[in-house]
Design an enzyme around this catalytic site. Structure first.
Site, PDB file in Angstrom:
ATOM      1  N   GLU A   2       0.754   5.896   0.348  1.00  0.00           N
ATOM      2  CA  GLU A   2       0.195   7.126   0.222  1.00  0.00           C
ATOM      3  C   GLU A   2       1.055   8.039  -0.398  1.00  0.00           C
ATOM      4  O   GLU A   2       2.359   7.938  -0.583  1.00  0.00           O
ATOM      5  CB  GLU A   2       0.257   7.517   1.768  1.00  0.00           C
ATOM      6  CG  GLU A   2      -0.463   6.566   2.635  1.00  0.00           C
ATOM      7  CD  GLU A   2      -2.007   6.675   2.492  1.00  0.00           C
ATOM      8  OE1 GLU A   2      -2.738   7.459   1.823  1.00  0.00           O
ATOM      9  OE2 GLU A   2      -2.696   5.432   2.756  1.00  0.00           O
ATOM     10  N   ASP A  61      -2.933  -0.117   6.402  1.00  0.00           N
ATOM     11  CA  ASP A  61      -3.941  -0.380   5.332  1.00  0.00           C
ATOM     12  C   ASP A  61      -3.195  -1.830   4.759  1.00  0.00           C
ATOM     13  O   ASP A  61      -4.266  -2.518   4.317  1.00  0.00           O
ATOM     14  CB  ASP A  61      -3.927   0.696   4.350  1.00  0.00           C
ATOM     15  CG  ASP A  61      -4.838   1.583   4.680  1.00  0.00           C
ATOM     16  OD1 ASP A  61      -5.515   1.847   5.801  1.00  0.00           O
ATOM     17  OD2 ASP A  61      -5.081   2.793   3.831  1.00  0.00           O
ATOM     18  N   GLU A 115      -5.777  18.638   0.855  1.00  0.00           N
ATOM     19  CA  GLU A 115      -6.772  17.473   0.627  1.00  0.00           C
ATOM     20  C   GLU A 115      -6.088  16.166   0.847  1.00  0.00           C
ATOM     21  O   GLU A 115      -6.712  15.326   1.415  1.00  0.00           O
ATOM     22  CB  GLU A 115      -7.519  17.700  -0.470  1.00  0.00           C
ATOM     23  CG  GLU A 115      -6.592  17.652  -1.809  1.00  0.00           C
ATOM     24  CD  GLU A 115      -5.942  18.972  -2.144  1.00  0.00           C
ATOM     25  OE1 GLU A 115      -5.854  19.148  -3.521  1.00  0.00           O
ATOM     26  OE2 GLU A 115      -6.321  19.720  -1.435  1.00  0.00           O
ATOM     27  N   ASP A 127       0.954  -1.243   0.078  1.00  0.00           N
ATOM     28  CA  ASP A 127      -0.122  -0.018   0.009  1.00  0.00           C
ATOM     29  C   ASP A 127       0.914   1.380   0.055  1.00  0.00           C
ATOM     30  O   ASP A 127       2.025   1.300   0.522  1.00  0.00           O
ATOM     31  CB  ASP A 127      -0.846  -0.001   1.109  1.00  0.00           C
ATOM     32  CG  ASP A 127      -1.802   1.196   0.970  1.00  0.00           C
ATOM     33  OD1 ASP A 127      -2.962   1.042   0.090  1.00  0.00           O
ATOM     34  OD2 ASP A 127      -1.966   2.042   1.717  1.00  0.00           O
ATOM     35  N   HIS A 165      -4.304  11.400   4.891  1.00  0.00           N
ATOM     36  CA  HIS A 165      -3.444  10.416   5.709  1.00  0.00           C
ATOM     37  C   HIS A 165      -2.658  11.055   6.809  1.00  0.00           C
ATOM     38  O   HIS A 165      -1.831  10.321   7.511  1.00  0.00           O
ATOM     39  CB  HIS A 165      -2.138   9.968   4.596  1.00  0.00           C
ATOM     40  CG  HIS A 165      -1.650  10.913   3.776  1.00  0.00           C
ATOM     41  ND1 HIS A 165      -0.798  12.104   4.326  1.00  0.00           N
ATOM     42  CD2 HIS A 165      -1.708  11.011   2.286  1.00  0.00           C
ATOM     43  CE1 HIS A 165      -0.578  12.903   3.225  1.00  0.00           C
ATOM     44  NE2 HIS A 165      -0.960  12.105   1.971  1.00  0.00           N
ATOM     45  N   HIS A 212      -5.989   7.034   7.029  1.00  0.00           N
ATOM     46  CA  HIS A 212      -5.261   6.165   6.072  1.00  0.00           C
ATOM     47  C   HIS A 212      -3.617   6.172   6.304  1.00  0.00           C
ATOM     48  O   HIS A 212      -3.121   7.383   6.630  1.00  0.00           O
ATOM     49  CB  HIS A 212      -5.595   6.544   4.646  1.00  0.00           C
ATOM     50  CG  HIS A 212      -6.951   6.118   4.113  1.00  0.00           C
ATOM     51  ND1 HIS A 212      -7.321   5.044   3.362  1.00  0.00           N
ATOM     52  CD2 HIS A 212      -7.972   7.004   4.070  1.00  0.00           C
ATOM     53  CE1 HIS A 212      -8.437   5.046   3.476  1.00  0.00           C
ATOM     54  NE2 HIS A 212      -9.179   6.214   3.491  1.00  0.00           N
TER      55      HIS A 212
END
Length: 235
Positions: free
Chosen positions: A10, A158, A53, A8, A58, A153
């Protein structure tokens, strides 16, 4: 055992071609769908600002990331590639993660991780649950996987959640029971092969009397081994 990597990421946004960068990368090793406990996890300095945003999603600020290793640093890209090896890579909406990872690798003149190595759990979920919400959150709720440890997140948390979702998509508890039984049988066989049997430290006592043993010896000598018995049967 089948080794796979749950991955995963970010990022600062959605399009690496538009200047967006990786800020967190996490990989979790699984074997036969179950975590082994080995993982790879890094925060990455994107060397750019953090859009508000993205930070809301995260929680990683530009201030927090400033001074962290860059993807071009060997401790990031080399260690990442060594950890992943040649194993299949599992990701939710794999196209997104693959695009960012490969963009960074190709920027360093390295070969991208080919599409056929990636397993997309979002695609699997859409086939299994057509017309339903199939985000990672939705699947965790559907499979009763706890989200209590997750405030925002994060790539590592995750990846852990996705490992649980992947197990459920592949058969869940029934598969876990099957794998456990298989492992128990394999261990029993291994134990049997490695076991060594020697002479008893204390021999068992005779259950026959000395007279019975002598009578048996006489029967073997005088009857069983007597040539007349064998000649009678043409042997």
């Amino acid at each position: 055992m089948a080794r796979e990597i749950v991955l995963d990421t970010e990022t600062t946004g959605f399009e690496p071609q538009m200047g967006h960068k990786l800020v967190e990368l996490a990989c979790l090793e699984i074997e036969d769908y179950l975590p082994t406990g080995r993982s790879f996890h890094v925060y990455i300095d994107p060397e750019r600002d953090m859009p508000p945003e993205a930070e809301k999603v995260h929680g990683l600020s530009a201030t927090f990331l400033r001074g962290k290793p860059k993807f071009r640093d060997k401790e990031i890209h080399q260690d990442f590639l060594e950890f992943v090896g040649d194993s299949p890579i599992i990701a939710h909406n794999a196209t997104f993660d693959r695009t960012f990872v490969n963009f960074e690798l190709q920027g360093l003149g390295l070969a991208p991780l080919p599409e056929e190595r990636w397993i997309d759990t979002l695609a699997i979920a859409r086939k299994k649950f057509p017309g339903m919400h199939n985000s990672l959150d939705a699947l965790c709720k559907r499979f009763k996987i706890s989200l209590s440890d997750r405030e925002k997140h994060g790539a590592l948390i995750d990846a852990r959640l996705l490992a649980g979702v992947y197990l459920e998509l592949k058969g869940g508890r029934a598969l876990t029971l099957e794998l456990t039984n298989h492992a128990m049988v394999a261990q029993a066989v291994a134990n049997a092969k490695s076991a060594s049997y020697g002479a008893r430290p204390r021999p068992l006592p005779f259950r026959s009397t000395e007279a019975e043993r002598e009578l048996h010896a006489s029967f073997i000598r005088d009857v069983v081994k007597n040539e007349e018995l064998w000649n009678k049967h043409g042997l």
